[in-house]
Design a protein around this motif. Sequence first.
Motif, PDB file in Angstrom:
ATOM      1  N   VAL A  58      16.450  24.192  43.083  1.00 31.50           N
ATOM      2  CA  VAL A  58      16.145  23.910  44.491  1.00 31.50           C
ATOM      3  C   VAL A  58      16.968  24.754  45.457  1.00 31.50           C
ATOM      4  N   SER A  59      17.876  25.583  44.974  1.00 35.59           N
ATOM      5  CA  SER A  59      18.753  26.331  45.877  1.00 35.59           C
ATOM      6  C   SER A  59      17.983  27.434  46.596  1.00 35.59           C
ATOM      7  N   ASN A  60      18.291  27.603  47.881  1.00 30.97           N
ATOM      8  CA  ASN A  60      17.691  28.644  48.707  1.00 30.97           C
ATOM      9  C   ASN A  60      18.765  29.555  49.295  1.00 30.97           C
ATOM     10  N   HIS A  61      19.986  29.403  48.846  1.00 31.50           N
ATOM     11  CA  HIS A  61      21.120  30.194  49.313  1.00 31.50           C
ATOM     12  C   HIS A  61      21.633  31.000  48.119  1.00 31.50           C
ATOM     13  N   ILE A  62      21.766  32.309  48.284  1.00 30.76           N
ATOM     14  CA  ILE A  62      22.085  33.145  47.129  1.00 30.76           C
ATOM     15  C   ILE A  62      23.472  32.830  46.565  1.00 30.76           C
ATOM     16  N   VAL A  63      24.403  32.358  47.394  1.00 32.64           N
ATOM     17  CA  VAL A  63      25.728  31.990  46.883  1.00 32.64           C
ATOM     18  C   VAL A  63      25.615  30.742  46.018  1.00 32.64           C
ATOM     19  N   VAL A  64      24.872  29.736  46.507  1.00 28.54           N
ATOM     20  CA  VAL A  64      24.662  28.511  45.727  1.00 28.54           C
ATOM     21  C   VAL A  64      23.902  28.836  44.448  1.00 28.54           C
ATOM     22  N   PHE A  65      22.904  29.699  44.553  1.00 24.41           N
ATOM     23  CA  PHE A  65      22.122  30.095  43.385  1.00 24.41           C
ATOM     24  C   PHE A  65      23.022  30.744  42.336  1.00 24.41           C
ATOM     25  N   PHE A  66      23.877  31.651  42.768  1.00 22.95           N
ATOM     26  CA  PHE A  66      24.755  32.350  41.830  1.00 22.95           C
ATOM     27  C   PHE A  66      25.774  31.409  41.206  1.00 22.95           C
ATOM     28  N   VAL A  67      26.355  30.525  42.013  1.00 17.78           N
ATOM     29  CA  VAL A  67      27.337  29.575  41.483  1.00 17.78           C
ATOM     30  C   VAL A  67      26.671  28.642  40.470  1.00 17.78           C
ATOM     31  N   ALA A  68      25.454  28.183  40.760  1.00 18.12           N
ATOM     32  CA  ALA A  68      24.739  27.312  39.817  1.00 18.12           C
ATOM     33  C   ALA A  68      24.384  28.072  38.544  1.00 18.12           C
ATOM     34  N   TRP A  69      23.979  29.332  38.679  1.00 16.07           N
ATOM     35  CA  TRP A  69      23.661  30.171  37.514  1.00 16.07           C
ATOM     36  C   TRP A  69      24.877  30.293  36.595  1.00 16.07           C
ATOM     37  N   MET A  70      26.039  30.538  37.196  1.00 18.35           N
ATOM     38  CA  MET A  70      27.265  30.628  36.411  1.00 18.35           C
ATOM     39  C   MET A  70      27.670  29.268  35.859  1.00 18.35           C
ATOM     40  N   GLY A  71      27.500  28.212  36.663  1.00 23.09           N
ATOM     41  CA  GLY A  71      27.880  26.877  36.225  1.00 23.09           C
ATOM     42  C   GLY A  71      27.090  26.408  35.024  1.00 23.09           C
ATOM     43  N   ILE A  72      25.809  26.739  34.974  1.00 26.94           N
ATOM     44  CA  ILE A  72      24.989  26.358  33.816  1.00 26.94           C
ATOM     45  C   ILE A  72      25.542  26.990  32.542  1.00 26.94           C
ATOM     46  N   SER A  73      25.908  28.267  32.621  1.00 29.34           N
ATOM     47  CA  SER A  73      26.443  28.956  31.452  1.00 29.34           C
ATOM     48  C   SER A  73      27.760  28.333  30.991  1.00 29.34           C
ATOM     49  N   LEU A  74      28.639  28.012  31.932  1.00 26.49           N
ATOM     50  CA  LEU A  74      29.928  27.430  31.562  1.00 26.49           C
ATOM     51  C   LEU A  74      29.763  26.023  30.994  1.00 26.49           C
ATOM     52  N   GLN A  75      28.857  25.246  31.574  1.00 24.15           N
ATOM     53  CA  GLN A  75      28.595  23.902  31.045  1.00 24.15           C
ATOM     54  C   GLN A  75      27.990  23.980  29.650  1.00 24.15           C
ATOM     55  N   LEU A  76      27.084  24.927  29.453  1.00 21.23           N
ATOM     56  CA  LEU A  76      26.477  25.082  28.127  1.00 21.23           C
ATOM     57  C   LEU A  76      27.520  25.523  27.109  1.00 21.23           C
ATOM     58  N   HIS A  77      28.466  26.359  27.519  1.00 22.20           N
ATOM     59  CA  HIS A  77      29.513  26.797  26.600  1.00 22.20           C
ATOM     60  C   HIS A  77      30.327  25.604  26.096  1.00 22.20           C
ATOM     61  N   ARG A  78      30.603  24.657  26.973  1.00 21.27           N
ATOM     62  CA  ARG A  78      31.346  23.454  26.551  1.00 21.27           C
ATOM     63  C   ARG A  78      30.536  22.650  25.537  1.00 21.27           C
ATOM     64  N   LEU A  79      29.225  22.604  25.727  1.00 20.36           N
ATOM     65  CA  LEU A  79      28.389  21.876  24.769  1.00 20.36           C
ATOM     66  C   LEU A  79      28.308  22.611  23.434  1.00 20.36           C
ATOM     67  N   LEU A  80      28.223  23.933  23.479  1.00 21.46           N
ATOM     68  CA  LEU A  80      28.161  24.704  22.234  1.00 21.46           C
ATOM     69  C   LEU A  80      29.451  24.604  21.436  1.00 21.46           C
ATOM     70  N   MET A  81      30.563  24.398  22.130  1.00 20.29           N
ATOM     71  CA  MET A  81      31.864  24.288  21.474  1.00 20.29           C
ATOM     72  C   MET A  81      32.264  22.836  21.214  1.00 20.29           C
ATOM     73  N   PHE A  82      31.288  21.943  21.194  1.00 18.82           N
ATOM     74  CA  PHE A  82      31.613  20.526  20.993  1.00 18.82           C
ATOM     75  C   PHE A  82      32.173  20.278  19.596  1.00 18.82           C
ATOM     76  N   TYR A  83      31.744  21.076  18.625  1.00 23.59           N
ATOM     77  CA  TYR A  83      32.304  21.014  17.275  1.00 23.59           C
ATOM     78  C   TYR A  83      32.997  22.343  16.973  1.00 23.59           C
ATOM     79  N   PRO A  84      34.215  22.542  17.464  1.00 21.84           N
ATOM     80  CA  PRO A  84      34.884  23.834  17.309  1.00 21.84           C
ATOM     81  C   PRO A  84      35.289  24.151  15.879  1.00 21.84           C
ATOM     82  N   GLU A  85      35.197  23.189  14.974  1.00 23.24           N
ATOM     83  CA  GLU A  85      35.550  23.474  13.584  1.00 23.24           C
ATOM     84  C   GLU A  85      34.441  24.248  12.859  1.00 23.24           C
ATOM     85  N   ARG A  86      33.275  24.394  13.481  1.00 22.19           N
ATOM     86  CA  ARG A  86      32.181  25.149  12.888  1.00 22.19           C
ATOM     87  C   ARG A  86      32.317  26.619  13.309  1.00 22.19           C
ATOM     88  N   ASP A  87      32.685  27.456  12.364  1.00 20.30           N
ATOM     89  CA  ASP A  87      32.982  28.852  12.681  1.00 20.30           C
ATOM     90  C   ASP A  87      31.771  29.593  13.231  1.00 20.30           C
TER      91      ASP A  87
END
Length: 439
Positions: A58-87
């Motif tokens: 829903v963002s119409n501001h390029i700064v908000v759009f960019f921050v959300a784009w980056m935020g999705i990646s960082l949030q997904l990284h935390r989910l991907l690393m939920f089991y850090p014992e899996r190499d």
Amino acid sequence: MTEWLTLSGVRPVLLALVALLALVVTRYAITNFRLDPRRGSFVSKLAGCLITVLVLIVSNHIVVFFVAWMGISLQLHRLLMFYPERDRAVLAAHKKFILARCSEAFLGTAFVLMYLNTSSLQLDVLLEQFATAPTRITQHIAALCLVMAALIKCAQLPLHGWLIQVVEAPTPVSALLHAGIINLGGFLLLVTIPLWSDSFLAVWLLCLVSAASCCFAALIMATRISIKVRLAWSTCAQMGLMLLEIGLGYYELALLHLVAHSVYKAHAFLSVGEVAFIKQPKARSIVRVSLIFLILQGFIAAASWWLLDDPKWLPSALLAMALTTIWMNLNQWLLRIGVSVLTIAAYLILGALAQQIAEPQSSFNSLLLEPIITVLFNIFAFTYWMVHHTPSHRLSQRWFITLNAGLYLDEWLTRFVLWLWPSHPIRYYQRRSRKEGRL
């Protein structure tokens, strides 16, 4: 409020889609992690990622759009690393983390160039001014950056390895990634059409890379036996086809493809624990199959040219592939002919209706680019049938081995990534995981 948020274009459809996926995936995650002491932590991270996706849409501001784009990646990284014992999960998350920063660099460069040319931070104002202004060199550069950001986000070859390896992550994360987040590259291009659609460099780059990714990923997928790995390769191929549809101007088809693929892939990953059977193809005459395919393709293209004033090379080739599969699997001649006639008639009728509704695509796209892509898809079809219907042939065996290795593309990327940044925060995530477990 319209300076920050908007519901124009394709956004309402995607909002409804994300809301549905959020409900289904969250409920599945709550049940799936019912015996895990860190269930609350996982669900909160999942919710944070979903909220960021909604903000991006829903963002119409390029700064908000960019921050959300980056935020999705960082949030997904935390989910991907939920089991850090899996190499393998750690390695995939490490590669994805680096490629995500590259995607953000391209997107940020495009937004900066757009702002310098228009002095506006509102996305709709930016696109309106670019749609009416003559094409400049800065617009070509911004268009190329947007296309690169979308290609990286959609895990197109050769930057695809992380998508195949993140199947080590929990099933709800795989469903969220393959059904939602991976589509954001297509969303980016659909909401910025006026910027990149007039740049022939960006369009050719988008179409050639996505077409090659679609064909090779589909060939590689057919050589795998693991269900989740096959689904991951399928996502790579489907994203390539969706981006190709966008690049060729079939925007409505691309939106339909995006929604259908999201719903299908969410169901596929959430039900992946069920028993699945992979049907082995039968040995057939490759000459006969190729002849049927070429005849059907020529007939459909001629009918489209006669009735729609456009041969529609790529849709004709894709429809011919589907009809050839029907002819190979149906034994009765009357049934073959009946199904083929009904399918072609439905295609021509829908094409005529689409011409009355949709705006015509750019002329330079259809003159040379689409026939070239069609030739590539013909080569893909012949290669697929050769490998799977003449498995005893020496060339088929060589191709099968190469395809089963993924064309060795990910090995090169992995070496480069580990050379570029050999360390990854595995110990940090392991310590934090143990701390959350004690809590």
